[in-house]
Design a protein around this motif. Structure first.
Motif, PDB file in Angstrom:
ATOM      1  N   TYR A  93       0.811  -1.219   0.000  1.00  0.00           N
ATOM      2  CA  TYR A  93       0.000   0.000   0.000  1.00  0.00           C
ATOM      3  C   TYR A  93       0.848   1.276   0.000  1.00  0.00           C
ATOM      4  O   TYR A  93       0.323   2.378  -0.137  1.00  0.00           O
ATOM      5  CB  TYR A  93      -0.970   0.012   1.191  1.00  0.00           C
ATOM      6  CG  TYR A  93      -0.315  -0.117   2.555  1.00  0.00           C
ATOM      7  CD1 TYR A  93       0.228   0.985   3.204  1.00  0.00           C
ATOM      8  CD2 TYR A  93      -0.255  -1.351   3.191  1.00  0.00           C
ATOM      9  CE1 TYR A  93       0.831   0.862   4.449  1.00  0.00           C
ATOM     10  CE2 TYR A  93       0.353  -1.489   4.434  1.00  0.00           C
ATOM     11  CZ  TYR A  93       0.886  -0.384   5.060  1.00  0.00           C
ATOM     12  OH  TYR A  93       1.486  -0.510   6.281  1.00  0.00           O
ATOM     13  N   GLU A  94       2.172   1.132   0.115  1.00  0.00           N
ATOM     14  CA  GLU A  94       3.063   2.288   0.141  1.00  0.00           C
ATOM     15  C   GLU A  94       3.732   2.558  -1.209  1.00  0.00           C
ATOM     16  O   GLU A  94       4.527   3.484  -1.327  1.00  0.00           O
ATOM     17  CB  GLU A  94       4.161   2.081   1.193  1.00  0.00           C
ATOM     18  CG  GLU A  94       3.652   1.966   2.619  1.00  0.00           C
ATOM     19  CD  GLU A  94       4.768   1.732   3.624  1.00  0.00           C
ATOM     20  OE1 GLU A  94       4.748   2.388   4.671  1.00  0.00           O
ATOM     21  OE2 GLU A  94       5.641   0.885   3.344  1.00  0.00           O
ATOM     22  N   ILE A  95       3.419   1.743  -2.221  1.00  0.00           N
ATOM     23  CA  ILE A  95       4.106   1.873  -3.506  1.00  0.00           C
ATOM     24  C   ILE A  95       3.101   2.037  -4.644  1.00  0.00           C
ATOM     25  O   ILE A  95       1.897   1.812  -4.477  1.00  0.00           O
ATOM     26  CB  ILE A  95       5.025   0.666  -3.772  1.00  0.00           C
ATOM     27  CG1 ILE A  95       4.220  -0.635  -3.846  1.00  0.00           C
ATOM     28  CG2 ILE A  95       6.108   0.564  -2.701  1.00  0.00           C
ATOM     29  CD1 ILE A  95       5.059  -1.867  -4.175  1.00  0.00           C
ATOM     30  N   SER A  96       3.591   2.432  -5.809  1.00  0.00           N
ATOM     31  CA  SER A  96       2.726   2.661  -6.970  1.00  0.00           C
ATOM     32  C   SER A  96       2.315   1.346  -7.626  1.00  0.00           C
ATOM     33  O   SER A  96       2.882   0.282  -7.338  1.00  0.00           O
ATOM     34  CB  SER A  96       3.464   3.526  -7.993  1.00  0.00           C
ATOM     35  OG  SER A  96       4.526   2.781  -8.588  1.00  0.00           O
ATOM     36  N   GLY A  97       1.376   1.438  -8.556  1.00  0.00           N
ATOM     37  CA  GLY A  97       0.922   0.243  -9.268  1.00  0.00           C
ATOM     38  C   GLY A  97       2.022  -0.403 -10.086  1.00  0.00           C
ATOM     39  O   GLY A  97       2.162  -1.631 -10.103  1.00  0.00           O
ATOM     40  N   GLY A  98       2.828   0.420 -10.760  1.00  0.00           N
ATOM     41  CA  GLY A  98       3.933  -0.139 -11.534  1.00  0.00           C
ATOM     42  C   GLY A  98       4.951  -0.841 -10.660  1.00  0.00           C
ATOM     43  O   GLY A  98       5.472  -1.907 -11.008  1.00  0.00           O
ATOM     44  N   GLN A  99       5.225  -0.250  -9.496  1.00  0.00           N
ATOM     45  CA  GLN A  99       6.155  -0.886  -8.551  1.00  0.00           C
ATOM     46  C   GLN A  99       5.571  -2.179  -8.003  1.00  0.00           C
ATOM     47  O   GLN A  99       6.274  -3.185  -7.870  1.00  0.00           O
ATOM     48  CB  GLN A  99       6.471   0.088  -7.415  1.00  0.00           C
ATOM     49  CG  GLN A  99       7.306   1.292  -7.856  1.00  0.00           C
ATOM     50  CD  GLN A  99       7.401   2.359  -6.779  1.00  0.00           C
ATOM     51  OE1 GLN A  99       6.483   2.520  -5.959  1.00  0.00           O
ATOM     52  NE2 GLN A  99       8.498   3.095  -6.770  1.00  0.00           N
TER      53      GLN A  99
END
Length: 249
Positions: free
Chosen positions: A139-145
């Motif tokens: 939940y702390e990172i982007s969709g691509g990550q």
């Protein structure tokens, strides 16, 4: 050498609904195959059968010499962990686990030693450029990550076959290209990939594209020596013909 073989595979959900009618397919070790077709054509059903999440009504399905129709339910989960890797549209990461532990999960379930997990993760993390993300949470990172974390989880077991189900569906154009470039690299390193997609662009990164219509493999294209742009044009033309009234000749 074919690592995946399907012979006369059918799938019926009731007497009136036959989703797969007669699927014959071989995937060679090191291939990169895309599967395309309209909604309801049978793509997801076919993928679920190959993934041992469902069983064919009739026909033969074998992966690395195992008859998938004979796998008991209690054996299927272990088989998936040991032989298959999965990349999904919506990542399927667990928010309660760190990204590192999400990647380790299939190896934890296989009761692998922590040292082995760490050794396998190190080169993957470098290749996927996720070193700085490992101790954060999904939940702390982007969709691509998040999708790169999911790819690491799929690859850490060194699967014979990587199954990707609409892997670019939740990504923007920049992250889509990054993921597809990554798939190309892992395929060039020897990883066999089978990808279901609605995207002609995504399919243009593959080496072979299958078109499914009404439960049958209706047509197929090989990239061969074509450039990606030339192959994309052929796939787009194939999709247009597939959805037209006359279909492909």
């Amino acid at each position: 050498m074919a690592i995946l073989t399907l012979k006369h595979v059918t799938k019926s959900f009731n007497k009136q609904t036959k989703v797969l009618k007669d699927i014959n397919l071989e995937v060679e070790k090191g291939e990169y195959v895309a599967i395309m077709g309209e909604s309801g054509a049978g793509k997801s059903t076919l993928l679920n059968i190959i993934a041992t999440l469902d069983k064919a009504t009739s026909g033969e399905v074998s992966l690395t010499g195992f008859d998938l129709n004979k796998l008991k339910e209690s054996e299927a989960a272990k088989f998936r962990r040991q032989h298959l890797g999965f990349v999904f549209q919506h990542f399927n990461l667990l928010d309660t686990l760190s990204n590192r532990d999400n990647i380790y999960l299939p190896m934890v379930l296989n009761k692998e030693k922590h040292q082995e997990m760490a050794q396998r993760l190190e080169p993957l993390a470098s290749q996927l450029e996720i070193e700085s993300l490992l101790d954060r949470y999904p939940y702390e990172i982007s969709g691509g990550q998040a999708q790169r974390i999911a790819v690491a989880r799929a690859l850490i077991t060194k699967p014979e076959l990587l199954l990707a189900d609409e892997p670019t569906g939740a990504l923007d154009s920049q992250n889509t290209k990054r993921l597809l470039d990554l798939f190309t690299k892992v395929n060039q390193a020897g990883q066999t990939i089978l990808m279901v997609t609605h995207s002609a662009l995504a399919a243009s990164y593959s080496k072979r594209t299958l078109f499914i219509k009404d439960g049958l493999i209706y047509h197929e294209l090989y990239r061969g020596d074509s450039s990606q742009q030339e192959y994309l044009q052929k796939i787009s033309a194939g999709l247009t013909a597939l959805t037209s009234e006359g279909g492909l000749n």
